[in-house]
Design a protein around this motif. Structure first.
Motif, PDB file in Angstrom:
ATOM      1  N   VAL A   1       0.864  -1.158  -0.122  1.00  0.00           N
ATOM      2  CA  VAL A   1       0.059  -0.089   0.029  1.00  0.00           C
ATOM      3  C   VAL A   1       0.756   1.047   0.103  1.00  0.00           C
ATOM      4  O   VAL A   1       1.757   1.375   0.859  1.00  0.00           O
ATOM      5  CB  VAL A   1      -0.785   0.048   1.181  1.00  0.00           C
TER       6      VAL A   1
ATOM      7  N   ALA B   1      -0.332   6.328   3.501  1.00  0.00           N
ATOM      8  CA  ALA B   1      -1.247   5.849   4.630  1.00  0.00           C
ATOM      9  C   ALA B   1      -2.517   6.746   4.944  1.00  0.00           C
ATOM     10  O   ALA B   1      -2.426   7.484   6.269  1.00  0.00           O
ATOM     11  CB  ALA B   1      -0.435   5.630   5.797  1.00  0.00           C
TER      12      ALA B   1
ATOM     13  N   GLY C   1      -5.951   4.237   1.967  1.00  0.00           N
ATOM     14  CA  GLY C   1      -5.140   3.176   2.261  1.00  0.00           C
ATOM     15  C   GLY C   1      -4.886   2.433   3.419  1.00  0.00           C
ATOM     16  O   GLY C   1      -4.904   1.261   3.434  1.00  0.00           O
TER      17      GLY C   1
ATOM     18  N   ALA D   1      -5.697  -1.549   3.574  1.00  0.00           N
ATOM     19  CA  ALA D   1      -4.855  -2.267   4.241  1.00  0.00           C
ATOM     20  C   ALA D   1      -5.456  -3.250   5.393  1.00  0.00           C
ATOM     21  O   ALA D   1      -4.940  -4.322   5.696  1.00  0.00           O
ATOM     22  CB  ALA D   1      -3.471  -1.453   4.892  1.00  0.00           C
TER      23      ALA D   1
ATOM     24  N   MET E   1       3.144  -1.150   4.005  1.00  0.00           N
ATOM     25  CA  MET E   1       2.678   0.076   3.820  1.00  0.00           C
ATOM     26  C   MET E   1       3.731   1.125   3.872  1.00  0.00           C
ATOM     27  O   MET E   1       4.470   1.065   4.676  1.00  0.00           O
ATOM     28  CB  MET E   1       1.302   0.581   4.612  1.00  0.00           C
TER      29      MET E   1
ATOM     30  N   ILE F   1       4.017  -1.153   8.640  1.00  0.00           N
ATOM     31  CA  ILE F   1       4.109   0.324   8.344  1.00  0.00           C
ATOM     32  C   ILE F   1       5.337   1.016   8.364  1.00  0.00           C
ATOM     33  O   ILE F   1       6.143   0.961   9.417  1.00  0.00           O
ATOM     34  CB  ILE F   1       2.936   1.042   9.112  1.00  0.00           C
TER      35      ILE F   1
END
Length: 485
Positions: free
Chosen positions: A8, A11, A15, A19, A31, A244
């Motif tokens: 992804v 954020a 997104g 996710a 991400m 992330i």
């Protein structure tokens, strides 16, 4: 799905929503976010009173987020605290008149009665009933559908021909409101909802009157600020296994698919979700491979931009609530110049008093966000003239601050263009002008194999709940395509 690798890019709310869903389905999700925190346009600016929201300020359609979290095995209340706000907004006019609208429609009608008389209250009741009917008719076949079609819309209206009259297909929103309300202040008030999706009431279809219903169903304050919603979604995503990486800008998206970070690191995947302005793909901001992923008609013409101030201060004068709008005397002096790329004259000024609301006593130094609509910058990226008299205008309308904020608290269309590459400073993606705008906005599937789209520039459009729904559509498209394969 456990072997399916998803990347992804971005954020933002779209997104994060996608996710969470694909991770809950068992996919391995990475991400990459260019900034130091989640949220995208739901960003903050530091102040002496804490972080101040400098993006969206209104949470509507709460059920979208309840469904998201519950569908992923969580609850919304595990991650953020929401307080219902019975006062939707407080509205001020230069003549000194003031009107509060409420989540209770009859309370709003009674307020309109006191404000403009019983006939105007009847106008409001008819308008509310008409827009509620439109919202209920088109929420499922348009907003909740991954890719609505004109045929589906036609089928829905043929099933209830009275909808055609309510849609007023040959009228703009301003024309429809002018015919609906005998008091021009009410037409001005409800015309403002066109800006929620980045349009001018003089250029968007009358059907967009239904945007009022998204707010009429209730608004919520997010404790700590709207950015806490993004942080809560990021926390939930991490608990679901999403990796992330912040401060990790993506330089290219490649066929395959794969992404290459700014540091040169390359990551391959089975699918990539791009949570950014789709125009960035066409203009080569993500490399040459995705430049044909969306057609030009999906990203042009552009929606509105804004001049935003986010700061801490001590107000004097007007009695503010949480959401406030200070209207100009004539809305044409705001929107007609913007349409031609000029700065607004005597515009409406929105103020979110972040530390105020029903049952809340604000501290001496409060956090504020002001928003004035503006044109995006032109395609040749010429600067857009900005409205430079926000605080002078507020003072003329009865609101001052003991100390003016530092210029670093201001964000202009040029700043938004730099923050969100390829956007031209437009905050809502493609413009909502025209009856077919809904069908021209890109959907979750792009023309590049393996590349999917999410965010406010993607169907179903601008706004926090709409961005979350776009993430749902992207996740469902990936899962369906992978299962089919």
């Amino acid at each position: 799905m456990a072997r399916t690798r998803i990347i992804v890019v971005g954020a933002g709310i779209g997104g994060l929503s996608s996710a969470m869903r694909v991770a809950h389905a068992g996919c391995h999700v990475k991400m990459f976010e260019a900034s130091a925190a989640p949220g995208g346009k739901m960003r903050t600016i530091p102040s002496k009173s804490g972080p101040v929201d400098a993006g969206p300020t209104v949470l509507t359609m709460r059920g979208v987020f309840d469904d998201l979290f519950e569908g992923c095995g969580h609850t919304l209340s595990q991650h953020i605290t929401l307080d219902p706000e019975p006062v939707l907004a407080r509205h001020f006019w230069p003549d000194g008149s003031r009107l509060d609208l409420f989540s209770d429609p009859e309370a709003s009608a009674e307020a309109v009665d006191r404000f403009a008389g019983p006939q105007s209250a009847d106008d409001f009741r008819r308008f509310h009933a008409e827009t509620r009917r439109l919202f209920r008719a088109f929420e499922a076949p348009v907003m909740r559908q991954a890719r609505p079609s004109p045929a589906a819309l036609t089928t829905r209206t043929l099933a209830d021909p009275a909808l055609i009259r309510a849609m007023a297909p040959l009228s703009t929103l301003a024309q429809r409101l002018g015919a609906r309300f005998r008091d021009p202040r009410l037409a001005q008030l409800f015309g403002r909802y066109a800006t929620y999706v980045g349009g001018s009431p003089y250029r968007v279809p009358a059907l967009l009157a239904l945007v009022w219903q998204a707010e009429a169903q209730g608004v919520w304050r997010v404790r700590g600020g709207m950015h806490r919603l993004a942080a809560g979604m990021a926390d939930a995503a991490a608990q679901l296994g999403v990796e992330i990486a912040y401060d990790a800008p993506v330089a290219r998206i490649e066929s395959g698919p794969a992404v290459v970070l700014a540091d040169g690191t390359r990551h391959t995947a089975d699918a990539v979700i791009f949570n950014g302005d789709p125009r960035a793909l066409r203009t080569g901001h993500l490399g040459p491979d995705p430049q044909t992923a969306v057609p030009r008609s999906a990203v042009h013409p552009r929606s509105l931009s804004a001049e935003v101030w986010a700061f801490a201060g001590t107000p004097e004068g007007a009695d503010l609530h949480h959401h406030n709008i200070f209207f100009g005397a004539d809305p044409t002096t705001e929107f007609k110049p913007i349409t031609h790329g000029a700065a607004a004259r005597d515009p409406s000024i929105y103020i979110c008093a972040q530390d105020r609301g029903t049952g809340r006593a604000p501290p001496e130094t409060e956090r504020f966000e002001t928003i004035v609509n503006a044109a995006p910058i032109s395609e040749d990226e010429e600067p857009t003239p900005c409205f430079n008299r926000t605080f002078e205008t507020l003072a003329s309308r009865g609101l001052t601050f003991r100390t003016r904020p530092d210029p670093s608290a201001r964000t202009t269309p040029q700043d938004f263009a730099a923050l969100f590459p390829g956007s031209l400073g437009s905050l809502y993606g493609r413009s909502p002008e025209g009856m077919l705008a809904t069908f021209q906005r890109p959907g979750a599937r792009s023309k590049m194999p393996g590349l999917y789209l999410a965010g406010g520039g993607v169907h179903p459009g601008a706004g926090v709940p709409m961005a979350a729904l776009s993430g749902k559509h992207a996740a469902e498209a990936i899962l369906k395509d992978r299962t089919s394969t």
